[in-house]
Design a protein around this motif. Structure first.
Motif, PDB file in Angstrom:
ATOM      1  N   THR A  39       9.841   3.529  -0.323  1.00  0.00           N
ATOM      2  CA  THR A  39       9.684   4.841  -1.177  1.00  0.00           C
ATOM      3  C   THR A  39      10.900   5.597  -0.670  1.00  0.00           C
ATOM      4  OG1 THR A  39       8.496   6.231   0.097  1.00  0.00           O
ATOM      5  CG2 THR A  39       7.424   4.757  -1.277  1.00  0.00           C
ATOM      6  N   GLU A  40      11.196   6.569  -1.440  1.00  0.00           N
ATOM      7  CA  GLU A  40      12.234   7.571  -1.141  1.00  0.00           C
ATOM      8  C   GLU A  40      12.086   8.084   0.436  1.00  0.00           C
ATOM      9  OE1 GLU A  40      14.213  11.450  -2.984  1.00  0.00           O
ATOM     10  OE2 GLU A  40      12.112  11.656  -2.880  1.00  0.00           O
ATOM     11  N   ILE A  41      12.996   8.388   1.130  1.00  0.00           N
ATOM     12  CA  ILE A  41      13.212   8.875   2.395  1.00  0.00           C
ATOM     13  C   ILE A  41      13.871   9.962   2.538  1.00  0.00           C
ATOM     14  CG2 ILE A  41      13.424   8.567   4.976  1.00  0.00           C
ATOM     15  CD1 ILE A  41      12.723   5.534   4.807  1.00  0.00           C
ATOM     16  N   ILE A  42      13.418  11.249   2.876  1.00  0.00           N
ATOM     17  CA  ILE A  42      14.054  12.300   3.206  1.00  0.00           C
ATOM     18  C   ILE A  42      14.258  12.801   4.743  1.00  0.00           C
ATOM     19  CG2 ILE A  42      14.626  14.907   2.648  1.00  0.00           C
ATOM     20  CD1 ILE A  42      13.402  14.406   0.014  1.00  0.00           C
ATOM     21  N   PHE A  43      15.684  13.143   5.255  1.00  0.00           N
ATOM     22  CA  PHE A  43      15.705  13.152   6.629  1.00  0.00           C
ATOM     23  C   PHE A  43      16.235  14.461   6.793  1.00  0.00           C
ATOM     24  CE2 PHE A  43      16.584   8.849   6.083  1.00  0.00           C
ATOM     25  CZ  PHE A  43      16.028   8.192   6.881  1.00  0.00           C
ATOM     26  N   SER A  44      15.285  15.163   7.705  1.00  0.00           N
ATOM     27  CA  SER A  44      16.061  16.458   8.483  1.00  0.00           C
ATOM     28  C   SER A  44      16.588  16.160   9.708  1.00  0.00           C
ATOM     29  CB  SER A  44      14.610  17.498   8.563  1.00  0.00           C
ATOM     30  OG  SER A  44      15.029  18.677   8.971  1.00  0.00           O
ATOM     31  N   GLY A  45      17.831  16.363   9.859  1.00  0.00           N
ATOM     32  CA  GLY A  45      18.326  15.761  10.875  1.00  0.00           C
ATOM     33  C   GLY A  45      18.662  16.751  11.880  1.00  0.00           C
TER      34      GLY A  45
ATOM     35  N   LEU B  29       0.759  -1.374  -0.167  1.00  0.00           N
ATOM     36  CA  LEU B  29       0.104   0.046  -0.042  1.00  0.00           C
ATOM     37  C   LEU B  29       0.916   1.293  -0.077  1.00  0.00           C
ATOM     38  CD1 LEU B  29      -2.868   0.962   0.315  1.00  0.00           C
ATOM     39  CD2 LEU B  29      -2.751   1.079   2.693  1.00  0.00           C
ATOM     40  N   ILE B  30       1.853   1.221   0.782  1.00  0.00           N
ATOM     41  CA  ILE B  30       2.656   2.194   0.790  1.00  0.00           C
ATOM     42  C   ILE B  30       3.422   2.476  -0.534  1.00  0.00           C
ATOM     43  CG2 ILE B  30       5.020   3.093   1.852  1.00  0.00           C
ATOM     44  CD1 ILE B  30       4.302   1.717   4.564  1.00  0.00           C
ATOM     45  N   GLY B  31       3.911   1.557  -1.152  1.00  0.00           N
ATOM     46  CA  GLY B  31       4.771   1.544  -2.188  1.00  0.00           C
ATOM     47  C   GLY B  31       3.927   1.881  -3.312  1.00  0.00           C
ATOM     48  N   ARG B  32       2.524   1.861  -3.215  1.00  0.00           N
ATOM     49  CA  ARG B  32       1.702   2.376  -4.392  1.00  0.00           C
ATOM     50  C   ARG B  32       1.212   3.668  -3.999  1.00  0.00           C
ATOM     51  NH1 ARG B  32      -3.401  -1.426  -6.279  1.00  0.00           N
ATOM     52  NH2 ARG B  32      -1.585  -2.606  -7.004  1.00  0.00           N
ATOM     53  N   LYS B  33       0.782   4.036  -2.932  1.00  0.00           N
ATOM     54  CA  LYS B  33       0.584   5.175  -2.789  1.00  0.00           C
ATOM     55  C   LYS B  33       1.226   6.394  -2.226  1.00  0.00           C
ATOM     56  CE  LYS B  33      -3.997   3.617  -3.779  1.00  0.00           C
ATOM     57  NZ  LYS B  33      -4.560   4.237  -4.697  1.00  0.00           N
ATOM     58  N   VAL B  34       2.261   6.062  -1.576  1.00  0.00           N
ATOM     59  CA  VAL B  34       3.262   7.031  -1.097  1.00  0.00           C
ATOM     60  C   VAL B  34       4.079   7.559  -2.085  1.00  0.00           C
ATOM     61  CG1 VAL B  34       4.840   7.651   0.838  1.00  0.00           C
ATOM     62  CG2 VAL B  34       2.674   6.396   1.306  1.00  0.00           C
ATOM     63  N   LYS B  35       4.509   8.753  -2.125  1.00  0.00           N
ATOM     64  CA  LYS B  35       5.451   9.466  -2.995  1.00  0.00           C
ATOM     65  C   LYS B  35       6.879   9.256  -2.295  1.00  0.00           C
ATOM     66  CE  LYS B  35       6.748  13.275  -6.094  1.00  0.00           C
ATOM     67  NZ  LYS B  35       6.181  14.687  -6.330  1.00  0.00           N
ATOM     68  N   ARG B  36       6.920   9.944  -0.975  1.00  0.00           N
ATOM     69  CA  ARG B  36       8.070   9.882  -0.380  1.00  0.00           C
ATOM     70  C   ARG B  36       7.688  10.196   1.081  1.00  0.00           C
ATOM     71  NH1 ARG B  36       8.552  14.637  -3.024  1.00  0.00           N
ATOM     72  NH2 ARG B  36      10.233  13.785  -4.406  1.00  0.00           N
TER      73      ARG B  36
ATOM     74  N   ALA C 191      24.022   5.685  11.818  1.00  0.00           N
ATOM     75  CA  ALA C 191      25.243   6.040  11.054  1.00  0.00           C
ATOM     76  C   ALA C 191      24.614   6.243   9.639  1.00  0.00           C
ATOM     77  CB  ALA C 191      26.239   4.903  11.006  1.00  0.00           C
ATOM     78  N   TRP C 192      25.652   6.545   8.578  1.00  0.00           N
ATOM     79  CA  TRP C 192      25.240   6.882   7.134  1.00  0.00           C
ATOM     80  C   TRP C 192      26.126   6.148   6.488  1.00  0.00           C
ATOM     81  CZ3 TRP C 192      20.830   8.913   5.032  1.00  0.00           C
ATOM     82  CH2 TRP C 192      21.152   9.246   3.714  1.00  0.00           C
ATOM     83  N   LYS C 193      25.621   5.851   4.997  1.00  0.00           N
ATOM     84  CA  LYS C 193      26.639   5.382   3.914  1.00  0.00           C
ATOM     85  C   LYS C 193      26.150   6.198   2.795  1.00  0.00           C
ATOM     86  CE  LYS C 193      27.894   1.432   1.101  1.00  0.00           C
ATOM     87  NZ  LYS C 193      27.417  -0.003   0.899  1.00  0.00           N
ATOM     88  N   ASP C 194      27.134   6.948   2.328  1.00  0.00           N
ATOM     89  CA  ASP C 194      26.969   7.739   0.905  1.00  0.00           C
ATOM     90  C   ASP C 194      26.844   6.585  -0.079  1.00  0.00           C
ATOM     91  OD1 ASP C 194      27.302  10.230   2.324  1.00  0.00           O
ATOM     92  OD2 ASP C 194      29.323  10.412   1.897  1.00  0.00           O
ATOM     93  N   ASP C 195      25.869   7.307  -0.920  1.00  0.00           N
ATOM     94  CA  ASP C 195      25.657   6.386  -2.218  1.00  0.00           C
ATOM     95  C   ASP C 195      24.716   7.316  -3.200  1.00  0.00           C
ATOM     96  OD1 ASP C 195      24.696   4.836  -4.599  1.00  0.00           O
ATOM     97  OD2 ASP C 195      24.482   3.000  -3.043  1.00  0.00           O
ATOM     98  N   PRO C 196      25.230   7.851  -4.181  1.00  0.00           N
ATOM     99  CA  PRO C 196      24.497   8.753  -5.047  1.00  0.00           C
ATOM    100  C   PRO C 196      23.413   8.074  -5.524  1.00  0.00           C
ATOM    101  CG  PRO C 196      26.331   7.801  -6.306  1.00  0.00           C
ATOM    102  CD  PRO C 196      26.733   7.484  -4.787  1.00  0.00           C
ATOM    103  N   LYS C 197      22.923   6.810  -5.445  1.00  0.00           N
ATOM    104  CA  LYS C 197      21.785   6.341  -5.921  1.00  0.00           C
ATOM    105  C   LYS C 197      21.134   5.789  -4.912  1.00  0.00           C
ATOM    106  CE  LYS C 197      23.681   4.926 -10.555  1.00  0.00           C
ATOM    107  NZ  LYS C 197      23.716   3.821 -11.676  1.00  0.00           N
ATOM    108  N   GLY C 198      21.362   5.902  -3.677  1.00  0.00           N
ATOM    109  CA  GLY C 198      20.714   5.649  -2.520  1.00  0.00           C
ATOM    110  C   GLY C 198      19.342   6.020  -2.494  1.00  0.00           C
ATOM    111  N   PRO C 199      18.439   5.267  -1.831  1.00  0.00           N
ATOM    112  CA  PRO C 199      16.976   5.605  -1.531  1.00  0.00           C
ATOM    113  C   PRO C 199      16.962   6.781  -0.376  1.00  0.00           C
ATOM    114  CG  PRO C 199      17.243   3.774  -0.437  1.00  0.00           C
ATOM    115  CD  PRO C 199      18.719   4.022  -1.317  1.00  0.00           C
TER     116      PRO C 199
END
Length: 333
Positions: free
Chosen positions: A216-222, A177-184, A297-305
């Motif tokens: 889906t994509e996740i954007i973090f405001s840290g 349901l999330i994958g179908r309806k949620v943009k981010r 922690a964090w792992k850099d990846d220019p194609k990461g989700p």
């Protein structure tokens, strides 16, 4: 005033959001947002809710619901106060009903002030509908890939949604349901590139599930973003009377000596990025969020989700932008 009997009308209101009549289906051309808040442990949530209403009044967003991730008794009444003040008393709301849902109150007394002073119908979070049911109904009603969920509290509801099974609302499980309806998903969560942050910590099991399984994509405001953007002083000096937003900030800022010049804007930065687009104000560092209990922690990846916000707009400009939205007066209807 309605008390326990309010639960059924509220549930009926959410049941009507299935899209059969189209009342709550978002219009194209603007972000359709569900705001998920723990409003209570801190008062930056009040500023974030005010911003969402201001952005809705200006036609920039379509608010679908404001849902509590915190089961504490005054959380949903506080949401109801703000929705009523901004002229949206019927905007759907709900609270987590699962066992051991987080319950966190505010030490400064502003929820008691707001719920004692301003009109609202919901007297306790226990009267509100179930958050999981609300999410499934709200998402099922929307066009595909149209919804932005903004979490500015615990990840409790997001984990419950991920784990949910097909039911009479939708034949999709939660992840489908999330994958179908949620943009981010936009989350005020984490500290970057690594650290420890309250929203991740409180329900760390839920946080770990969401940030490793969300489809889906996740954007973090840290933590580091909101920490640098201090707002509220102009709001408390406003001449507007009978404002629950102003009253909450004035009460809390007077209670906490360290907040005499304002409060860090953790939650407001997440709403701003979700509503107007992160790239308008911030750079994005793409990669993977790595949960480590209550730490990350964090792992850099220019194609990461995943991506976390980095400063691009000068902090004084961000401060003015957020504070202007927080000072929005309700539209007279």
């Amino acid at each position: 005033m309605k008390y326990a009997s309010l639960a059924l009308p509220l549930l009926s209101m959410i049941l009507s959001c299935t899209g059969h009549k189209g009342e709550e289906v978002a219009r194209p051309g603007k972000p359709a947002i569900i705001l998920d808040t723990d409003i209570g442990p801190d008062y930056d949530d009040v500023g974030a809710v005010a911003m969402m209403h201001a952005l809705a009044d200006s036609g920039e967003v379509e608010p679908l619901a404001i849902i509590a991730s915190n089961a504490q008794e005054l959380v949903v009444p506080t949401i109801d106060v703000l929705n009523t003040y901004f002229g949206r008393p019927d905007l759907p709301t709900a609270a987590p009903k699962r066992p051991n849902a987080p319950q966190a109150g505010a030490s400064q007394g502003w929820p008691e002030l707001l719920t004692g002073r301003y009109p609202h119908r919901i007297r306790s979070s226990t009267e509100a509908p179930d958050a999981l049911t609300a999410y499934r109904r709200l998402l099922a009603a929307q066009p595909d890939s149209s919804v932005t969920i903004v979490t500015i509290g615990f990840l409790t509801n997001m984990a419950s949604l991920l784990d949910s099974r097909p039911d009479s609302i939708s034949d999709l499980n939660g992840k489908e349901l999330i994958g179908r309806k949620v943009k981010r998903l936009v989350s005020m969560a984490g500290a970057f590139p690594e650290g420890r942050e309250y929203n991740v910590l409180v329900d760390s099991v839920a946080s770990g599930k969401v940030f490793t399984q969300w489809p889906t994509e996740i954007i973090f405001s840290g933590f580091e973003i909101g920490k640098a953007v201090v707002t509220g002083l102009r709001l408390t000096q406003d001449t507007l009377r009978n404002s629950p937003v102003k009253d909450a900030f004035a009460k809390a800022m007077s209670f906490s000596k360290g907040d005499s010049l304002g409060r860090m804007s953790w939650d407001q930065t997440a709403v701003l990025a979700a509503a107007r687009g992160a790239e308008r104000y911030f750079g994005l560092q793409r990669g993977y969020f790595i949960p480590k209990g209550g730490n990350n922690a964090w792992k850099d990846d220019p194609k990461g989700p995943h991506a976390y916000l980095k400063f691009k707009t000068p902090v004084p400009e961000l401060t003015r932008t957020i504070e202007d939205l927080m000072m929005h007066h309700p539209v007279t209807k």
